[in-house]
Design an enzyme around this catalytic site. Structure first.
Site, PDB file in Angstrom:
ATOM      1  N   ASN A   8       0.877  -1.175   0.000  1.00 37.78           N
ATOM      2  CA  ASN A   8       0.000   0.000   0.000  1.00 37.78           C
ATOM      3  C   ASN A   8       0.914   1.224   0.000  1.00 37.78           C
ATOM      4  O   ASN A   8       1.483   1.562   1.029  1.00 37.78           O
ATOM      5  CB  ASN A   8      -0.896  -0.024   1.248  1.00 37.78           C
ATOM      6  N   TRP A   9       1.036   1.844  -1.172  1.00 36.38           N
ATOM      7  CA  TRP A   9       1.974   2.972  -1.292  1.00 36.38           C
ATOM      8  C   TRP A   9       1.467   4.235  -0.594  1.00 36.38           C
ATOM      9  O   TRP A   9       2.213   5.178  -0.419  1.00 36.38           O
ATOM     10  CB  TRP A   9       2.228   3.289  -2.758  1.00 36.38           C
ATOM     11  N   LYS A  10       0.161   4.268  -0.273  1.00 34.03           N
ATOM     12  CA  LYS A  10      -0.450   5.504   0.265  1.00 34.03           C
ATOM     13  C   LYS A  10      -0.160   6.653  -0.712  1.00 34.03           C
ATOM     14  O   LYS A  10      -0.079   6.398  -1.908  1.00 34.03           O
ATOM     15  CB  LYS A  10       0.059   5.758   1.683  1.00 34.03           C
ATOM     16  N   HIS A  93      -9.530   1.873   4.844  1.00 31.37           N
ATOM     17  CA  HIS A  93      -8.249   1.975   5.556  1.00 31.37           C
ATOM     18  C   HIS A  93      -8.412   2.952   6.716  1.00 31.37           C
ATOM     19  O   HIS A  93      -9.159   3.925   6.620  1.00 31.37           O
ATOM     20  CB  HIS A  93      -7.157   2.449   4.591  1.00 31.37           C
ATOM     21  N   GLY A 228       2.720  -1.093   4.258  1.00 28.17           N
ATOM     22  CA  GLY A 228       2.847   0.322   3.888  1.00 28.17           C
ATOM     23  C   GLY A 228       4.307   0.674   3.653  1.00 28.17           C
ATOM     24  O   GLY A 228       4.857   0.466   2.570  1.00 28.17           O
ATOM     25  N   GLY A 229       4.961   1.183   4.691  1.00 27.71           N
ATOM     26  CA  GLY A 229       6.333   1.692   4.582  1.00 27.71           C
ATOM     27  C   GLY A 229       7.295   0.761   3.858  1.00 27.71           C
ATOM     28  O   GLY A 229       8.023   1.194   2.950  1.00 27.71           O
TER      29      GLY A 229
HETATM   30  P1  PGA Z   1       2.774   0.269   7.648  1.00 28.29           P
HETATM   31  O1  PGA Z   1       1.343   0.561   6.995  1.00 28.29           O
HETATM   32  O2  PGA Z   1       3.254  -1.033   7.069  1.00 28.29           O
HETATM   33  O3  PGA Z   1       3.633   1.437   7.193  1.00 28.29           O
HETATM   34  O4  PGA Z   1       2.596   0.203   9.103  1.00 28.29           O
HETATM   35  C1  PGA Z   1       0.415  -0.468   6.819  1.00 28.29           C
HETATM   36  C2  PGA Z   1      -0.853   0.099   6.222  1.00 28.29           C
HETATM   37  O5  PGA Z   1      -1.261   1.201   6.603  1.00 28.29           O
HETATM   38  O6  PGA Z   1      -1.499  -0.540   5.370  1.00 28.29           O
END
Ligand code: PGA
Length: 248
Positions: A8-10, A93, A228-229
């Site tokens: 999930n690149w956001k 999300h 995410g990250g």
């Molecule tokens: P994170 O994010 O791996 O950076 O904690 C996960 C997400 O929000 O899907």
């Protein structure tokens, strides 16, 4: 069950970044026995899908509740997302719940719009830190499951992502015990309302990284990760993909 490793690149990326990461995954190579998905910002879906070949799937991170074209400035429909080559869309999300006040009812409408457009909806649930501290995490997640999963959901068109809000982007991960307890609780809740609940994937999300992926992905009822990250770094993401392939 075959694991799904989903990035999930956001709100991160560019055309150059998309070329680098999606091209890097395609050439990695991806081991057999694992499904790989990257959920990119809307503008990069077409490019990502063109590069993804049969190696990975591309997804979006949100969609409109509105199904038909119309006067909804700024909205993007599930049908448009599918038309651009995406197969999945994340809905609900915690960042959408928090910054855009999305309710379970809205999330259910988005998921059903995704189903109608032939997309797989990844429906996110998870408690906040204060809810966990108060011992309410199961009530919260049960409520979200009851409200955010539409009647159209089945194991083919829906994935659940359990993401404790306090573990997202914080470097804090839920303990293996906490994850095991919650995932089996979610499975039980799904069983109460879906005929094919055993086959529905339940992902864990929240600071999953190469160092903890194998442990988290080995837990019963953890059928993959929403990352995410670590999905913004090719080497880290591929390390998690490999962990998923080994455990499957
Ligand atoms: P994170 O994010 O791996 O950076 O904690 C996960 C997400 O929000 O899907």
């Amino acid at each position: 069950m075959r694991k799904l490793i989903a990035g999930n690149w956001k709100m991160n990326g560019s055309k150059g970044f998309t070329a680098e990461i999606i091209g890097g995954i395609v050439n990695a190579p991806v081991p057999r026995g694992v499904d790989v998905l990257v959920c990119v910002p809307f503008p990069y879906i077409v490019q990502g899908a063109a590069m993804a070949k049969d190696v990975l799937s591309i997804g979006a991170q949100d969609c409109s509740v509105h199904r038909e074209n119309g006067a909804y400035t700024g909205e993007v429909s599930a049908r448009m997302i599918g038309d651009c080559g995406a197969r999945y869309v994340i809905v609900g999300h915690s960042e959408r719940r928090q910054y855009h006040s999305e309710s379970d009812a809205v999330i259910a409408q988005k998921a059903s719009a995704a189903h109608e457009a032939g997309l797989i909806a990844i429906i996110c649930v998870g408690e906040s830190e204060s809810e966990r501290e108060a011992g309410h995490e199961k009530d919260i997640v049960a409520q979200q499951i009851a409200g955010a999963i539409p009647a159209s959901a089945n194991a083919q068109n829906t994935v659940i992502a359990y993401e404790p809000v306090w573990a997202i982007g914080t470097g804090k991960t839920a303990s293996a015990d906490d994850v095991a307890v919650m995932h089996s609780f979610i499975r039980q809740k799904l069983q109460e309302r879906l005929a094919d609940s055993q086959k529905m994937r339940i992902l864990y999300g929240g600071s999953m990284k190469p160092e903890n992926a194998a442990q988290l992905l080995s837990i019963r009822d953890v059928d993959g990760g929403l990352i995410g990250g670590a999905s913004l770094k090719l080497q880290d993401f591929m390390a998690i993909v490999r962990a998923g392939a080994e455990i499957a």
